[in-house]
Structure formats: C-alpha cells, structure tokens
Design a protein around this motif. Structure first.
Motif, mmCIF file in Angstrom:
data_model
loop_
_atom_site.group_PDB
_atom_site.id
_atom_site.type_symbol
_atom_site.label_atom_id
_atom_site.label_comp_id
_atom_site.label_asym_id
_atom_site.label_seq_id
_atom_site.Cartn_x
_atom_site.Cartn_y
_atom_site.Cartn_z
ATOM 1 N N LEU A 51 0.837 -1.193 0.000
ATOM 2 C CA LEU A 51 0.000 0.000 0.000
ATOM 3 C C LEU A 51 0.870 1.239 0.000
ATOM 4 C CD1 LEU A 51 -2.610 -0.937 2.766
ATOM 5 C CD2 LEU A 51 -2.983 -0.954 0.316
ATOM 6 N N THR A 52 0.404 2.275 -0.691
ATOM 7 C CA THR A 52 1.097 3.553 -0.654
ATOM 8 C C THR A 52 0.657 4.313 0.594
ATOM 9 O OG1 THR A 52 -0.631 4.677 -1.918
ATOM 10 C CG2 THR A 52 1.170 3.646 -3.177
ATOM 11 N N PRO A 53 1.425 5.298 1.039
ATOM 12 C CA PRO A 53 0.998 6.099 2.204
ATOM 13 C C PRO A 53 -0.338 6.809 1.979
ATOM 14 C CG PRO A 53 3.323 6.462 1.753
ATOM 15 C CD PRO A 53 2.794 5.611 0.641
ATOM 16 N N GLU A 54 -0.622 7.189 0.731
ATOM 17 C CA GLU A 54 -1.907 7.830 0.434
ATOM 18 C C GLU A 54 -3.066 6.851 0.639
ATOM 19 O OE1 GLU A 54 0.661 7.880 -1.932
ATOM 20 O OE2 GLU A 54 1.359 9.867 -1.302
ATOM 21 N N GLU A 55 -2.865 5.603 0.223
ATOM 22 C CA GLU A 55 -3.913 4.593 0.408
ATOM 23 C C GLU A 55 -4.136 4.307 1.891
ATOM 24 O OE1 GLU A 55 -3.567 1.898 -3.630
ATOM 25 O OE2 GLU A 55 -2.163 1.511 -1.994
ATOM 26 N N VAL A 56 -3.068 4.248 2.662
ATOM 27 C CA VAL A 56 -3.201 4.023 4.107
ATOM 28 C C VAL A 56 -3.962 5.180 4.736
ATOM 29 C CG1 VAL A 56 -1.919 3.812 6.275
ATOM 30 C CG2 VAL A 56 -1.136 2.589 4.256
ATOM 31 N N HIS A 57 -3.654 6.407 4.331
ATOM 32 C CA HIS A 57 -4.335 7.586 4.869
ATOM 33 C C HIS A 57 -5.829 7.559 4.525
ATOM 34 C CE1 HIS A 57 -4.864 11.673 6.257
ATOM 35 N NE2 HIS A 57 -5.420 11.995 5.080
ATOM 36 N N THR A 58 -6.164 7.202 3.294
ATOM 37 C CA THR A 58 -7.567 7.116 2.869
ATOM 38 C C THR A 58 -8.311 6.053 3.669
ATOM 39 O OG1 THR A 58 -6.905 7.753 0.641
ATOM 40 C CG2 THR A 58 -9.078 6.762 0.890
ATOM 41 N N ILE A 59 -7.690 4.910 3.853
ATOM 42 C CA ILE A 59 -8.326 3.835 4.627
ATOM 43 C C ILE A 59 -8.537 4.284 6.069
ATOM 44 C CG2 ILE A 59 -7.967 1.506 5.552
ATOM 45 C CD1 ILE A 59 -6.608 0.816 2.880
ATOM 46 N N ASN A 60 -7.548 4.951 6.644
ATOM 47 C CA ASN A 60 -7.691 5.444 8.019
ATOM 48 C C ASN A 60 -8.835 6.445 8.139
ATOM 49 O OD1 ASN A 60 -5.730 3.942 9.357
ATOM 50 N ND2 ASN A 60 -4.112 5.359 8.779
ATOM 51 N N GLU A 61 -8.967 7.358 7.171
ATOM 52 C CA GLU A 61 -10.023 8.368 7.239
ATOM 53 C C GLU A 61 -11.418 7.769 7.116
ATOM 54 O OE1 GLU A 61 -9.408 11.349 4.295
ATOM 55 O OE2 GLU A 61 -8.119 12.553 5.597
ATOM 56 N N ILE A 62 -11.583 6.817 6.222
ATOM 57 C CA ILE A 62 -12.920 6.294 5.935
ATOM 58 C C ILE A 62 -13.287 5.129 6.846
ATOM 59 C CG2 ILE A 62 -14.330 5.199 4.152
ATOM 60 C CD1 ILE A 62 -12.736 6.869 2.108
ATOM 61 N N ILE A 63 -12.369 4.223 7.085
ATOM 62 C CA ILE A 63 -12.685 2.981 7.781
ATOM 63 C C ILE A 63 -12.658 3.131 9.304
ATOM 64 C CG2 ILE A 63 -11.968 0.561 8.043
ATOM 65 C CD1 ILE A 63 -13.120 1.185 5.296
ATOM 66 N N THR A 64 -11.796 3.964 9.854
ATOM 67 C CA THR A 64 -11.672 4.084 11.315
ATOM 68 C C THR A 64 -12.985 4.452 11.996
ATOM 69 O OG1 THR A 64 -9.333 4.649 11.103
ATOM 70 C CG2 THR A 64 -10.393 5.190 13.182
#
Length: 185
Positions: A117-130
């Motif tokens: 995963l790229t850092p951008e994908e990790v950030h997106t997952i954190n914003e939406i899924i958390t």
C-alpha cells in the motif's frame, strides 16, 4: 481438472537444453509436460539482451547495415542453438535457466514481504474505515460497502492490522481478539 504449478529449475534447465539442441517449442513442451504457450511466455519473460564486445565500432563503421538476426524473427525468438553465436556481430537474445530461476526467486521473495500500500492509500483507509470500525462494523460489512478502498484480501487486511499499519488495532475487532494463534510444531 488440471493442477497448475510454477516452473521448477529442472523445467527451466530442460527448456534451455532444448533450445540449445534446436528443438521446437512443441517438442520441449511434450518433454516437460507443459503447454507450449507457458514455455513461450517463460522464454519471452526471461531472455537476456547482449551485444558483441566491439559493438560500438561496428555500428559506427556500418551505420546503414541491418543488425537484426533472421533467427530472432521466428519462434523461439532467441539465439540459443545458433552455430555462429560466439562470433556473431548482431543483436542477440539468449535464454539462461539459472538467470531465469534467479529472477523468479527474487519476484517471489519481493511479493511476500512488506505492505503493498502507498501512504496515500493508508491515509484514505484510516479516514474512511476508522469511524466505521469505532461504530462496530465488521470486516465483512467493510468489504461489502467499500470494495474500491479495500482491494486486497481479508488475510492481508488482518496482517496489516496486526503489523500496526492502520490507526485501528486488533482490540477494535472483537473477533480478532477471540482467536488464539495457532501453535507451530
């Protein structure tokens, strides 16, 4: 049903030996019990480019000459088995089993380590899924409702959680905490 498996070093060595003996792709495929398209893809994926040692001088002195070999224009598209390979002053492509196996081992090794995963994908997952996890949604709900974000397997998702890639951890999932780790014998 056919069982698919990767080519072994012995298969690659048999391919190289068959090419060196000027056997056709169909003959090689019958010998190692593989489809001819598998062998062609293997050769195309792992053939190596080489130039003669005096390549630049030859090219400068003969700029209008066609330096492509007739042997490379038809199957198997490599110079293995050519009688004049050692003294050839043309572009050469050669298949070597040892280098093909080394490239295969590196590919397998790189695919099995780290996160994909790229850092951008990790950030997106954190914003939406958390926030959804904090509300108590299960992983099945997350995968059904967000297939565009979670485009990797559930086992990878659980591995990423255990590795601490995301802001949420195993304690946010009651089911992850329930399971005990398997004992290795």
């Amino acid at each position: 049903m056919t069982n698919y498996c990767h080519l072994s070093y012995e298969d690659r060595k048999n391919i190289e030996d068959g090419l060196n003996e000027n056997k056709s792709i169909n003959q090689i495929s019958k010998e190692i019990s593989r489809n001819h398209s598998t062998i062609l893809r293997e050769i195309d994926r792992n053939k190596k480019y080489s130039e003669p040692s005096s390549w630049n001088n030859y090219k400068i002195n003969h700029p209008d000459l066609d330096l492509s070999c007739e042997r490379l224009k038809h199957s198997p598209y490599v110079c293995n088995g050519c009688k004049s390979r050692s003294g050839c002053r043309k572009i050469r492509w050669t298949y070597y089993a040892r280098e093909a196996q080394r490239a295969y081992d590196e590919l397998i090794k790189s695919c099995r380590q780290g996160i994909n995963l790229t850092p951008e994908e990790v950030h997106t997952i954190n914003e939406i899924i958390t926030p959804l996890i904090k509300k108590g949604q299960t992983t099945n709900h997350l995968y059904i409702n967000h297939p565009d974000i979670l485009d990797f397997s559930k086992s990878s998702f659980y591995r990423y959680i255990n590795d601490g890639v995301f802001e949420f951890g195993p304690l946010d999932f009651p089911r992850i905490v329930k399971y005990k780790k398997k004992k290795k014998f």
